[in-house]
Design a protein around this motif. Structure first.
Motif: not given
Length: 665
Positions: A359, A498, A502
């Motif tokens: 992240l 995100w 991912w």
């Protein structure tokens, strides 16, 4: 319908792709190369969107840029979305002209209109559309504004919606174009003839590989000579570039209107600090340290502890109850609980820390800071025989060494590219993070972030020192110039963050179901079977025999127990398997118990020596395959394996033996 998404780097192409598609239909590699290929299902219209690598021109300077030219030459597609940065219109339109000359229906997504307004000018999209001869849609790719209009146009756009702009390239070049067109017609080449003729005249290597003809060389030589004699230009390429630039300047003059003084440019003000000659590197190191502090001390460790408690408690109990209910044999129960659950679960507990790390890396990339980090490191990289562009694969290597090695293909100079490929595996990837987390939690609880930070820095320092040595001996480089575009700073969108996180992290989860699962089963079987048969004591197993052989070699490094040596072997398969192997060997229900056992087997100094060895020793099998593909040589691949093992042994020896002398141990 097959739609190609084309644009310059840093124009918001990835954000636009995310808004136009619901999900990836396919993620793989382009044929013949290891550049990632992404295809997504378009929302609101039946068709696929093909995300092509970011380029400035159809003339390829590196292997990944060649993918786009090869796509135009060989693939079948319906139309094109060309994303254009409104604040950098002149540079972006150089690519747009080449796309329009191809003749397929084109829709222009005019992105960053808000940035252009802040810089004191507005673009009249209707005038621009008229001059370009194709629809122009203002969009803001970061938040999706205008993206639905773009999708709506895809339903109606066809060849009648776009007209090819006619750029006059001068008498000599136009004469050459006509001659090459006749040559192409003779060969029945099924491509836009004027577009291909221009690519051939520019010297595009992919175009020349596509169309080989003895007459072509004579035509180009003749036109080159005529250009030199009748114009002030020494090459056809420069004449074509300037002809396009003159056409672009006229388009911009008629399409842009300046409306006010530019607003305060925060990007330039921030860059004066973060790219400062003296402050740049300390700021970069501070960002890295903060990232590890949050990943380990503040947020990641508590989440991992909670997940660990779930795996070792309720989940293990449920599985055991289920196995007993179906009357599974003791062998199956041991295999599942002591092998698979202990092995795979022991690695999965570190997923929160790894996702937090990804992240932060995604945040630094999307905010525009990563390009600054490469710029800041350029001066230091130049001193060791590389340039700032080589630091980008190394930064990517912090996430995973495989894409880091692949990213080296953007480096034009062959020896610099090979040097970067060989050194990138020294970067501490996320797979090693599970091993670090296990050991720092056991031995350096109050200084977890500092210890992990030191390992990351050590990997970079070792890479720079070896770059200096190799560039002076084995791989003497020609001097090269580092050019990088610094995108404006932006606050990343949550959805984009995100998705990026991912995409990076899902590979770790997938490994749990493949490499780590298989490795855990094999390791458990080796620990269950020995010369005396099945179900032997662990110390009499085949795994112990292998571990003892390795332990005799690693004893000078501080870890002379067979368990530590045995755990290193499956690390070649995947570094995460080191942790799962230790869970199996020590029969621990959770990582807290494993950490307690490790404190009886290692001293803090030996633990740090072990971590340094894990950082630097043989790359995993996927990285080795990537090195082989990118270097194109088994000789250099084997060299990469051997030198990393030697460096790991030497540094671990120095740290352990030196530490013993200093601290009187």
């Amino acid at each position: 319908m097959q739609t190609a998404l084309v644009g310059n780097p840093n124009t918001g192409k990835t954000s636009l792709f995310n808004h136009l598609t619901g999900s990836y239909e396919y993620v793989g590699n382009w044929s013949g190369v290891t550049v990632e290929k992404k295809v997504g299902k378009l929302k609101g219209v039946h068709g696929d969107l093909i995300d092509l690598p970011g380029i400035y021109s159809l003339f390829p300077l590196s292997k990944d840029e060649s993918v786009v030219t090869q796509f135009f030459l060989n693939e079948t597609f319906t139309n094109i979305i060309n994303i254009v940065d409104a604040s950098q219109l002149e540079r972006n339109l150089q690519l747009t002209i080449q796309i329009l000359e191809f003749g397929k229906p084109v829709i222009i997504g005019l992105n960053m209109v808000d940035v252009a307004k802040r810089r004191g000018f507005e673009i009249d999209e209707q005038v621009l559309a008229k001059k370009l001869g194709t629809p122009v849609v203002p969009i803001t790719a970061r938040n999706g504004k205008g993206c639905n209009d773009l999708t709506g146009l895809l339903k109606t756009v066809d060849n009648s919606s776009s007209k090819i702009p006619y750029v006059y390239y001068g008498k000599a070049v136009e004469k050459g174009i006509m001659k090459i067109i006749r040559l192409l017609e003779e060969e029945n080449i099924d491509l836009p003839s004027r577009w291909l003729a221009l690519q051939l005249l520019e010297g595009n290597p992919d175009a020349h590989a596509y169309f080989k003809n003895e007459k072509l060389t004579n035509i180009i030589s003749e036109i080159e000579q005529e250009v030199k004699e009748t114009t002030s230009y020494s090459t056809i390429t420069r004449l074509i570039f300037d002809s396009r630039k003159q056409w672009i300047d006229q388009v911009i003059e008629e399409s842009i209107r300046k409306n006010h003084q530019p607003k305060q440019n925060w990007t330039e003000k921030i860059d004066k600090i973060v790219t400062n000659r003296w402050l740049g590197i300390p700021i970069f190191l501070a960002f890295m340290f903060l990232m590890f502090e949050i990943t380990f001390d503040w947020l990641g460790t508590p989440l991992s502890d909670g997940l660990d408690a779930f795996f070792s408690g309720p989940l293990s109990d449920w599985i055991q109850t289920g196995l007993q209910a179906v009357h599974a044999s003791s062998f199956i129960q041991d295999l599942v609980l002591d092998g698979i659950v202990a092995g795979v679960g022991g690695v999965l507990v570190f997923v929160p820390q790894i996702f937090i790390l990804f992240l932060f890396i995604s945040f630094l990339e999307d905010s525009g800071y990563m390009a600054r980090a490469a710029l800041v490191m350029d001066r230091m990289m130049e001193r060791v025989g590389l340039n700032g562009k080589a630091f980008i694969p190394m930064i990517i290597g912090f996430g995973c060494n495989v894409p880091g090695v692949m990213a080296a293909r953007t480096i034009e100079q062959p020896k610099e590219r090979l040097l970067t490929i060989l050194l990138t595996p020294l970067m501490s990837c996320s797979a090693r993070l599970s091993i670090y987390a296990l050991f720092v939690g056991a031995f350096f609880e109050k200084y977890q972030a500092l210890i992990v930070f030191s390992l990351y820095v050590l990997g970079v320092v070792v890479a720079l020192v070896l770059a200096l040595i190799f560039s002076k001996t084995l791989l003497k480089n020609e001097s090269s110039v580092f050019v990088i575009e610094l995108p404006p700073y932006r606050i990343p969108q949550a959805r984009t963050l995100w998705r990026s996180t991912w995409d990076k992290g899902k590979g770790f989860v997938k490994k749990a179901g493949t490499f780590i699962f298989g490795g855990s089963v094999v390791i458990w079987l080796l620990s269950y079977i020995g010369p005396g048969g099945m179900g032997v004591d662990m110390d009499d197993s085949f795994l112990a025999m292998i571990g003892k052989a390795i332990a005799t070699l690693t004893a000078p490094l501080g870890f002379d127990m067979w368990q530590a040596g045995a755990a290193l072997i499956p690390g070649f398969l995947a570094k995460e398997v080191v942790v799962s192997t230790m869970n199996i060997i020590y029969h621990t229900p959770n990582d807290a118990s494993l950490q307690g056992i490790l404190t009886d087997s290692f001293t803090p100094l030996a633990a740090y020596s072990y971590l340094v060895f894990v950082l630097l020793y043989i790359p995993c099998v996927a990285t080795v395959a990537a090195i082989r593909n990118e270097a194109g040589s088994w000789k250099w691949t084997l060299f990469g394996i051997v030198y990393s093992l030697v460096i790991a042994y030497v540094l671990s020896f120095i740290i352990y033996q030196g530490g013993r002398l200093i601290f009187g141990l």
